[in-house]
Design a protein around this motif. Sequence first.
Motif, short mmCIF file in Angstrom:
data_model
loop_
_atom_site.label_atom_id
_atom_site.label_comp_id
_atom_site.label_asym_id
_atom_site.label_seq_id
_atom_site.Cartn_x
_atom_site.Cartn_y
_atom_site.Cartn_z
N ILE A 91 -0.46 9.21 -4.28
CA ILE A 91 -1.73 8.62 -4.13
C ILE A 91 -2.19 8.57 -2.67
O ILE A 91 -1.24 8.01 -1.78
CB ILE A 91 -2.03 7.27 -4.91
N ASP A 92 -3.15 9.13 -2.46
CA ASP A 92 -3.91 8.96 -0.98
C ASP A 92 -3.86 7.47 -0.52
O ASP A 92 -4.19 6.73 -1.32
CB ASP A 92 -5.26 9.64 -1.09
N GLU A 101 -5.48 5.85 1.56
CA GLU A 101 -6.65 5.13 1.45
C GLU A 101 -6.90 4.81 0.10
O GLU A 101 -7.63 3.66 -0.12
CB GLU A 101 -8.02 6.09 1.92
N ARG A 102 -7.14 5.67 -0.91
CA ARG A 102 -7.07 4.99 -2.34
C ARG A 102 -6.23 4.30 -2.82
O ARG A 102 -6.52 3.08 -3.30
CB ARG A 102 -7.18 6.26 -3.32
N VAL A 147 -6.52 6.90 -10.38
CA VAL A 147 -6.03 7.01 -9.05
C VAL A 147 -7.00 8.06 -8.34
O VAL A 147 -6.47 8.32 -7.28
CB VAL A 147 -4.55 7.25 -9.14
N GLY A 148 -7.74 8.69 -9.01
CA GLY A 148 -8.34 10.01 -8.40
C GLY A 148 -7.86 11.45 -8.82
O GLY A 148 -6.86 11.28 -9.55
N GLU A 156 -7.37 0.70 -1.56
CA GLU A 156 -8.52 0.54 -2.28
C GLU A 156 -8.04 -0.41 -3.92
O GLU A 156 -8.45 -1.22 -4.19
CB GLU A 156 -9.39 1.67 -2.72
N MET A 157 -6.85 0.58 -4.15
CA MET A 157 -6.52 -0.08 -5.58
C MET A 157 -5.65 -1.41 -5.60
O MET A 157 -5.76 -2.50 -6.18
CB MET A 157 -5.40 1.02 -6.20
N THR A 213 0.87 -1.17 0.04
CA THR A 213 0.06 -0.03 0.03
C THR A 213 0.77 1.21 -0.05
O THR A 213 0.56 2.27 -0.85
CB THR A 213 -1.02 -0.01 1.28
#
Length: 473
Positions: free
Chosen positions: A244-245, A247-248, A274-275, A251-252, A236
């Motif tokens: 990238i955050d 939390e995201r 990625v947002g 998720e990825m 992560t």
Amino acid sequence: MAKEFIIAIELGSSKITGVAGKKNLDGSISILAVAQEDSSACIRKGVVYNHDRTVQCLTNIVNKLEHSLKSKIAGVYVCGGGQSIRSVKNVIVKDLEEGAIVRQDMIDELMDANRSMDYPEQEIIDAITQEYKVDNQLQLDPAGIQCKHLEGNFLNILWRKKFYYACNECFKSAGINIVEMYLAPLVLADSVLTESEKRSGCMLVDLGAETTTVSVYYKNILRHIAVIPLGSNNITKDIASLQIDEERAEEMKLEYGCAYTNNADIDNTLELAVGDGRKIESRRFIEIVESRMEEIIRNVWYQMPNEFSDKMLGGIILTGGGSNMRNIVEAFHTFTPIEKIRIAKFVNGVINANQPEITAHDGRMNTVLGLLERGNENCAGKDINDSLFAPEDEGYTTTEKPKEPHQPGKGIIQTPEEKAAAEEAKRKKEEEEELKRQREAEEERKKERENSFWHRNKAKLKNFFSQIITEEE
């Protein structure tokens, strides 16, 4: 006491988990309640580093379980692990007289000498006998065998002293009575490995959030244990390094992460969102995830002792949250020489439950469920409704049945109080043995005096000299 149940608590790097269960007559376990608390702010790599927050998490766990059970909790079973755990081989030698026969007290003497080994800043939390060398032959039980040379081979499992005391202190501060504390990797092994796997040789790999624990078994004996400070959270963080955050990034990882991908199957044109309207190449994402997984797997295999590398007929058994990553078996096939690999999604025992955390069968609850299976003392206190009218200190103790003595190799971790009591008992025993030796030595000296020439002939010599004096007079 109206209810009977067992409480198991696991101290994990991502969550502290508490489970209440009842053992049924058929040997199965019915899960009564589950409670979890985020431990990322108080436990790192399986080790307590924030005392106050850990105490708060433990208090919350117990309160949640008591609310669900409508009963006070009198005690809990606990299992711990973490980065500081490691194993060290040790050999204790005893030379015997010609024709001597090995007695149980000689074996106990070797075990006591091994447990007395001093490791700076570390505590021996368990000592597992590997085998005994009797002259030139290896034996599991040498009692009754005639030999001149007795050698005990042991595997000492160590834990840093400050972590050992920190863990116990948290439960003490939370006012939670520990019925028994166990070593998490040994509890896990007993719950997911088969007797055949342990006997024929296997490697158990627990892929956790911040650590990966490796346990090697051969001939039903633990041969090596190590905790690697790498886990799925490292993947992560690697993804998050792409701005990238976190939390995201998590998720990825869960959505796209794959432990191994054939190069021919990678779509070079595919991009992942990625947002914030940004995208990254799928190949780059795959390389980041797989590079970290390769590092973890190579470190896992590095822990395999050379003398057992060709004896793993039981293969590799994967478990823990990290074992849910896609193609994890293919990754282990690629970076280790082992062909036989399976994923232990759930414990071997029969568990009846309707809680989603249990029914998920994703390997995350295996250790705490294994701990629940080990429990045999009732952890229930007073019913909460009745306790409103009872004195505060009434009805909150576990069964008065005395604990059985700690058996080595069972993964039981003594509390500081139990350890102090055991050391005091050992000191008294040594004093008694010393007094016995002194009495025996005095008896021996007395016999030597009685058998001496002077003592045996004292009366004759006395009479002889008396006659001489009389004659002279």
